[in-house]
Design a protein around this motif. Sequence first.
Motif, PDB file in Angstrom:
ATOM      1  N   TRP A   1       0.843  -1.196   0.000  1.00 39.98           N
ATOM      2  CA  TRP A   1       0.000   0.000   0.000  1.00 39.98           C
ATOM      3  C   TRP A   1       0.874   1.240   0.000  1.00 39.98           C
ATOM      4  N   PHE A   2       0.337   2.329  -0.531  1.00 38.41           N
ATOM      5  CA  PHE A   2       0.891   3.656  -0.284  1.00 38.41           C
ATOM      6  C   PHE A   2       0.151   4.191   0.934  1.00 38.41           C
ATOM      7  N   ALA A   3       0.896   4.756   1.859  1.00 34.54           N
ATOM      8  CA  ALA A   3       0.309   5.414   3.024  1.00 34.54           C
ATOM      9  C   ALA A   3       0.548   6.906   2.850  1.00 34.54           C
ATOM     10  N   GLU A   4      -0.533   7.684   2.891  1.00 31.18           N
ATOM     11  CA  GLU A   4      -0.456   9.144   2.787  1.00 31.18           C
ATOM     12  C   GLU A   4      -0.859   9.752   4.120  1.00 31.18           C
ATOM     13  N   ALA A   5      -0.211  10.857   4.470  1.00 33.56           N
ATOM     14  CA  ALA A   5      -0.572  11.611   5.668  1.00 33.56           C
ATOM     15  C   ALA A   5      -0.156  13.068   5.436  1.00 33.56           C
ATOM     16  N   PRO A   6      -0.674  13.996   6.227  1.00 33.50           N
ATOM     17  CA  PRO A   6      -0.286  15.399   6.040  1.00 33.50           C
ATOM     18  C   PRO A   6       1.226  15.591   6.187  1.00 33.50           C
ATOM     19  N   PHE A   7       1.819  16.268   5.236  1.00 29.48           N
ATOM     20  CA  PHE A   7       3.260  16.504   5.254  1.00 29.48           C
ATOM     21  C   PHE A   7       3.668  17.319   6.483  1.00 29.48           C
ATOM     22  N   ALA A   8       2.841  18.267   6.886  1.00 31.31           N
ATOM     23  CA  ALA A   8       3.172  19.148   8.015  1.00 31.31           C
ATOM     24  C   ALA A   8       3.425  18.368   9.302  1.00 31.31           C
ATOM     25  N   THR A   9       2.730  17.255   9.485  1.00 34.75           N
ATOM     26  CA  THR A   9       2.886  16.468  10.708  1.00 34.75           C
ATOM     27  C   THR A   9       3.591  15.134  10.487  1.00 34.75           C
ATOM     28  N   HIS A  10       3.805  14.767   9.237  1.00 31.49           N
ATOM     29  CA  HIS A  10       4.386  13.462   8.916  1.00 31.49           C
ATOM     30  C   HIS A  10       5.514  13.582   7.886  1.00 31.49           C
ATOM     31  N   GLU A  11       6.308  14.633   7.997  1.00 32.67           N
ATOM     32  CA  GLU A  11       7.399  14.828   7.043  1.00 32.67           C
ATOM     33  C   GLU A  11       8.316  13.608   7.004  1.00 32.67           C
ATOM     34  N   ASP A  12       8.526  12.972   8.150  1.00 29.82           N
ATOM     35  CA  ASP A  12       9.355  11.778   8.231  1.00 29.82           C
ATOM     36  C   ASP A  12       8.456  10.534   8.271  1.00 29.82           C
ATOM     37  N   ILE A  13       7.560  10.440   7.307  1.00 24.89           N
ATOM     38  CA  ILE A  13       6.512   9.409   7.292  1.00 24.89           C
ATOM     39  C   ILE A  13       7.071   7.988   7.336  1.00 24.89           C
ATOM     40  N   ALA A  14       8.163   7.736   6.642  1.00 27.37           N
ATOM     41  CA  ALA A  14       8.716   6.378   6.624  1.00 27.37           C
ATOM     42  C   ALA A  14       9.192   5.968   8.009  1.00 27.37           C
ATOM     43  N   ALA A  15       9.843   6.863   8.721  1.00 25.15           N
ATOM     44  CA  ALA A  15      10.314   6.545  10.074  1.00 25.15           C
ATOM     45  C   ALA A  15       9.137   6.337  11.023  1.00 25.15           C
ATOM     46  N   ILE A  16       8.107   7.158  10.872  1.00 26.47           N
ATOM     47  CA  ILE A  16       6.908   7.018  11.707  1.00 26.47           C
ATOM     48  C   ILE A  16       6.277   5.645  11.486  1.00 26.47           C
ATOM     49  N   ALA A  17       6.104   5.287  10.226  1.00 26.66           N
ATOM     50  CA  ALA A  17       5.497   3.987   9.899  1.00 26.66           C
ATOM     51  C   ALA A  17       6.391   2.832  10.342  1.00 26.66           C
ATOM     52  N   LYS A  18       7.683   2.927  10.094  1.00 23.42           N
ATOM     53  CA  LYS A  18       8.602   1.843  10.448  1.00 23.42           C
ATOM     54  C   LYS A  18       8.633   1.630  11.962  1.00 23.42           C
ATOM     55  N   ASP A  19       8.639   2.726  12.731  1.00 22.33           N
ATOM     56  CA  ASP A  19       8.622   2.613  14.195  1.00 22.33           C
ATOM     57  C   ASP A  19       7.393   1.860  14.675  1.00 22.33           C
ATOM     58  N   ALA A  20       6.243   2.150  14.069  1.00 26.56           N
ATOM     59  CA  ALA A  20       4.994   1.533  14.512  1.00 26.56           C
ATOM     60  C   ALA A  20       4.821   0.102  13.988  1.00 26.56           C
ATOM     61  N   LEU A  21       5.320  -0.183  12.792  1.00 22.90           N
ATOM     62  CA  LEU A  21       5.105  -1.491  12.176  1.00 22.90           C
ATOM     63  C   LEU A  21       6.230  -2.485  12.465  1.00 22.90           C
ATOM     64  N   GLY A  22       7.378  -1.978  12.885  1.00 22.74           N
ATOM     65  CA  GLY A  22       8.495  -2.841  13.259  1.00 22.74           C
ATOM     66  C   GLY A  22       8.903  -3.797  12.157  1.00 22.74           C
ATOM     67  N   ASP A  23       9.176  -5.050  12.546  1.00 21.26           N
ATOM     68  CA  ASP A  23       9.665  -6.023  11.572  1.00 21.26           C
ATOM     69  C   ASP A  23       8.545  -6.720  10.800  1.00 21.26           C
ATOM     70  N   THR A  24       7.306  -6.229  10.929  1.00 26.73           N
ATOM     71  CA  THR A  24       6.193  -6.826  10.187  1.00 26.73           C
ATOM     72  C   THR A  24       6.087  -6.267   8.771  1.00 26.73           C
ATOM     73  N   ALA A  25       6.814  -5.162   8.501  1.00 30.48           N
ATOM     74  CA  ALA A  25       6.668  -4.496   7.205  1.00 30.48           C
ATOM     75  C   ALA A  25       7.986  -3.937   6.706  1.00 30.48           C
ATOM     76  N   SER A  26       8.071  -3.811   5.398  1.00 26.44           N
ATOM     77  CA  SER A  26       9.145  -3.059   4.757  1.00 26.44           C
ATOM     78  C   SER A  26       8.550  -1.717   4.374  1.00 26.44           C
ATOM     79  N   VAL A  27       9.209  -0.649   4.769  1.00 22.38           N
ATOM     80  CA  VAL A  27       8.689   0.705   4.567  1.00 22.38           C
ATOM     81  C   VAL A  27       9.742   1.524   3.834  1.00 22.38           C
ATOM     82  N   THR A  28       9.327   2.234   2.789  1.00 20.74           N
ATOM     83  CA  THR A  28      10.241   3.116   2.081  1.00 20.74           C
ATOM     84  C   THR A  28       9.600   4.476   1.868  1.00 20.74           C
ATOM     85  N   GLU A  29      10.399   5.505   1.991  1.00 13.28           N
ATOM     86  CA  GLU A  29       9.983   6.889   1.756  1.00 13.28           C
ATOM     87  C   GLU A  29       9.690   7.071   0.272  1.00 13.28           C
ATOM     88  N   GLN A  30       8.567   7.703  -0.058  1.00 15.48           N
ATOM     89  CA  GLN A  30       8.177   7.895  -1.453  1.00 15.48           C
ATOM     90  C   GLN A  30       7.797   9.335  -1.785  1.00 15.48           C
TER      91      GLN A  30
END
Length: 188
Positions: free
Chosen positions: A80-109
């Motif tokens: 999936w692509f995950a979208e969120a407001p840039f103003a609060t989620h500029e580092d979206i990949a790190a936010i997602a990776k922290d929450a999803l841990g080793d269950t997912a591969s996350v890349t900044e897009q």
Amino acid sequence: MHDLAALTPLGAAAPRTDRVGAISVTEVTDRAIASVSTRNGKAKPFATAAKALFGIDLPAPGQSAAGPVWTLIWTGPDQWFAEAPFATHEDIAAIAKDALGDTASVTEQTDGWVRFDIEGPTAVDMMERLCPLPARRMKTGAASRSIIEHMGSLVICRAEGRHFSVIAPRSFAGSMHHALMASARSIA
């Protein structure tokens, strides 16, 4: 000291909005994007972690789902692509990776893509000229890969018949904008 300034995919300081008749074509730059893929053998823990992070169910193939903060767009099997407001989620990949841990591969897009929103009462007519998707039958939340003027794209129906998003590689921003404007003019 460097004097750097952020530019939109179309090369300006601010996002562009064009109006042609009843259609508006808007360059959207206020959304951060990350690609999220389930890791092999981690489907169940991923689903639990994803629900906790995104607050919405993972959309099925050909669908998107929008919550108060996050939007998820199905892009392929277990992806999936995950979208969120840039103003609060500029580092979206790190936010997602922290929450999803080793269950997912996350890349900044975020900077790899351009998004244009097409809105208006004749948006569906415009989309029918642009790509081979059945735009008139697309319900709110439908999402599909397609080709627009030989460019691989992702098309999301945000509001049935009147609001679509087109996401394409950032390197195609100028060409995609040209194709969208030509289509808008053809129905004006």
